[in-house]
Design an enzyme around this catalytic site. Structure first.
Site, PDB file in Angstrom:
ATOM      1  N   ASP A   1      10.003  -4.279   9.247  1.00 47.65           N
ATOM      2  CA  ASP A   1      11.239  -4.548   9.054  1.00 47.65           C
ATOM      3  C   ASP A   1      11.672  -5.785   9.822  1.00 47.65           C
ATOM      4  O   ASP A   1      11.479  -5.473  11.170  1.00 47.65           O
ATOM      5  CB  ASP A   1      12.392  -3.579   8.778  1.00 47.65           C
ATOM      6  CG  ASP A   1      13.543  -4.430   8.361  1.00 47.65           C
ATOM      7  OD1 ASP A   1      13.851  -4.693   7.225  1.00 47.65           O
ATOM      8  OD2 ASP A   1      14.705  -4.202   9.076  1.00 47.65           O
TER       9      ASP A   1
ATOM     10  N   GLU B   1       7.375  -8.013   6.969  1.00 47.33           N
ATOM     11  CA  GLU B   1       8.922  -8.800   6.523  1.00 47.33           C
ATOM     12  C   GLU B   1       8.535 -10.018   7.375  1.00 47.33           C
ATOM     13  O   GLU B   1       9.598 -10.138   8.404  1.00 47.33           O
ATOM     14  CB  GLU B   1      10.026  -8.099   6.493  1.00 47.33           C
ATOM     15  CG  GLU B   1      11.004  -8.824   5.742  1.00 47.33           C
ATOM     16  CD  GLU B   1      12.255  -8.478   6.134  1.00 47.33           C
ATOM     17  OE1 GLU B   1      13.236  -8.920   5.321  1.00 47.33           O
ATOM     18  OE2 GLU B   1      12.803  -8.022   7.194  1.00 47.33           O
TER      19      GLU B   1
END
Ligand code: NOJ
Length: 570
Positions: free
Chosen positions: A231, A291
């Site tokens: 993330d 990401e």
């Protein structure tokens, strides 16, 4: 003869169904020269919204386990589960309070072990969401860090003195609005948070932080985890001198000055750190997905690492910037992806992006366009990541009143920024109350379209989006050309039809996609590539138009937004 001349698409349709269902098989075409993740189809599950086993209105791990057979028959090889760790849920799990457990709202670690075991039995791998940049402000690490300036964990986060009374250390902004610094009156310093106040950034310059986070990957290896989606990985490091970011003209949706995040995003240190992380995950046999929001292919390439030694699967979000069905727009993005330094990753939606059905739909041909998009991103050379419900044609269901907004982004940015609730609504399983997601009250309202767009109803409809996905994924699974063959663009000047061949050894597959709202001819000789006697056999098409134009059998007519996939045999 190249095509099934003179036959109507209805025949093609039936042919394609027969072909596709005979392909349903649990294994891929045999070839061990590619790592599993290059041939896999990934599927993102937002656990709050997927399946609720205890009727508290929130999805949970037992719910996911109960749906594994659905995922297997869909053709999914790996599931990425958005964070399900203990969390106060300020950012719905992206604020982690313990990296080595499961939030009780989702179940227990024992439930996770059952899920991992049952998934593996079905050949489905598990990817955890690894929130590397920040923790929850309720994580014990932060509580300790905050307890005193002398705390041994003080330096695990980024604490600084203000510039003066009431003045944060610099002008950096939170991506959720306002300053990225929050003052702690007890210790008289500010802490840094790129996201919400409740999400303090970890200090990756501290070796103890690195060690603790690397240990997390080992913990999950013991629980059967096959990889991580990293993330916000671009944000791991900040300029140590805390220089002000350059300010741009105008204001953003939160009313803050626009700026470039020159000193707190995408710093070169990220890459050295990823190389260190990769050594650990390689030793664990785990894959990394990133990401990775990038503005150029150069930036994206950097995430593969100079020796393919960083992230195996950095997501190419530049693809999602093409916001309408456009042959030329996607052709350009595919060309860029094809020039990437590593294996491409294709995404058209996720829990932060307006659903693809809504973004690309024109209000008239939405279902055809949903199939068109699938016909593209599931046949390109690269790994596709589906977002739950994309295979049904789920659309955004945004809140209309501020008081209904759950997402902190929408709460701060309303009305310009409505937040991400719309793309996170409950999965639509059937036409019963709450779409079969829960018997309780769902945490977000179900999209009213669920009566038509749901797994049970679409399973019975041969022409549904779901059955299109199933057929396409089953064809892909057994086609070496589609799995990892070369990408060969053809007819590149065509403004409406995006066409390409995928070729591997002896197999060549043609993909022709009509990106216009009217019927368009496609010249099949383009697919023959110098083999005038080549034949074609349709694998799958949504075209309702006749296969010939003016009796000329080398030209096929593709109906609006049609997909045409055929095997070309010399
Ligand atoms: C990216 C996640 O995808 C998003 O949902 C989240 O709000 C931020 N990172 C902060 O963790």
């Amino acid at each position: 003869m190249l095509i099934l001349a003179g036959r109507t698409s209805k025949v093609l349709f039936v042919v394609s169904i027969l072909l596709a269902f005979s392909f349903l098989a649990p294994v891929h075409a045999q070839d061990n020269s590619h790592p599993w993740w290059q041939r896999a189809v990934f599927y993102e599950i937002y656990p709050r919204s997927f399946a609720d086993s205890n009727n508290d209105g929130l999805g949970d791990l037992r719910g996911i386990t109960a749906k594994l057979d659905y995922l297997r028959t869909l053709g999914v090889d790996a599931i990425w589960i958005s964070p399900c760790y203990p969390s106060p849920q300020f950012d719905f799990g992206y604020d982690v309070a313990d990296y080595e457990n499961i939030d009780p709202m989702y179940g227990t670690l024992a439930d996770f072990d059952v899920l991992a075991r049952e998934a593996h039995k079905r050949g489905i791998r598990i990817i955890m969401d690894f929130v590397v940049n920040h923790t929850s402000y309720r994580h014990p690490w932060f509580l300790e860090s905050k307890s005193s300036r002398n705390s041994p964990r003080r330096d695990w986060y980024i604490w600084r003195d203000g510039k003066g009374l009431g003045q944060p250390p610099n002008n950096w902004e939170s991506s959720f609005g306002g300053s990225a610094w929050t003052f702690d009156p007890a210790t008289g310093q500010y802490y840094y948070h790129y996201f919400e106040t409740e999400q303090p950034d970890l200090n990756w310059r501290n070796p103890s932080v690195e060690k603790a986070m690397f240990d997390v990957t080992r913990f999950w290896r013991k629980h059967g985890v096959d990889g991580f989606r990293l993330d916000a990985v671009d944000l791991l490091f900040e300029n140590p001198d805390l220089k002000d970011n350059p300010v741009l003209p105008g204001k953003n949706e939160f009313g803050d000055p626009n700026m470039t995040n020159k000193y707190n995003d995408n710093l070169p240190e990220v890459h050295k750190e990823l190389q260190r992380l990769r050594k650990v995950t390689d030793a664990n046999g785990q894959v990394l997905i990133g990401e990775t929001w990038t503005d150029s292919i150069g930036e994206l390439n950097a995430y593969y690492g100079p020796h393919q030694n960083e992230i195996q699967l950095p997501m190419d979000f530049m693809f999602t910037t093409v916001n309408k069905p456009s042959a030329s727009g996607f052709r350009k993005q595919i060309r860029l992806a094809e020039s990437a330094a590593g294996w491409p990753v294709f995404v058209i939606g996720n829990h932060d992006i307006v659903r693809s059905y809504t973004r690309y739909g024109d209000g008239k041909h939405n279902d055809q366009i949903a199939k068109l998009m699938a016909g593209m991103y599931l046949t390109l050379r690269g790994t596709p990541i589906l977002y739950y419900g994309e295979e049904l044609g789920m659309e955004n269901h945004d809140p209309v009143r501020k008081q209904d907004v759950r997402d902190p982004l929408g709460q701060h940015g309303w009305p310009k920024q409505k937040g991400r609730d719309g793309e996170r609504t409950p999965m639509q399983w059937d036409a019963s109350r709450n779409a079969g997601f829960t018997q309780g009250t769902p945490w977000l309202p179900v999209d009213p379209g669920y009566k038509t767009y749901n797994v049970a109803s679409e399973s019975k409809d041969a022409a549904s989006i779901l059955n299109f996905y199933r057929r396409l994924l089953s064809i892909r699974r057994l086609s070496p050309a589609l799995l990892d063959g070369d990408y060969i663009p053809i007819g590149q000047d065509d403004p409406d039809i995006l066409a390409y061949l995928r070729r591997s050894g002896k197999e060549t597959v043609l993909v022709a996609l009509n990106f216009s709202n009217s019927s368009r001819p496609f010249d099949m000789s383009l697919a023959r590539q110098g083999s005038p006697h080549a034949k074609s056999g349709v694998l799958l098409t949504t075209s309702m138009a006749d296969g010939t134009v003016n009796g000329e059998q080398h030209v096929i007519l593709l109906s609006p937004y049609a997909v045409y996939i055929a095997r070309i045999t010399p």
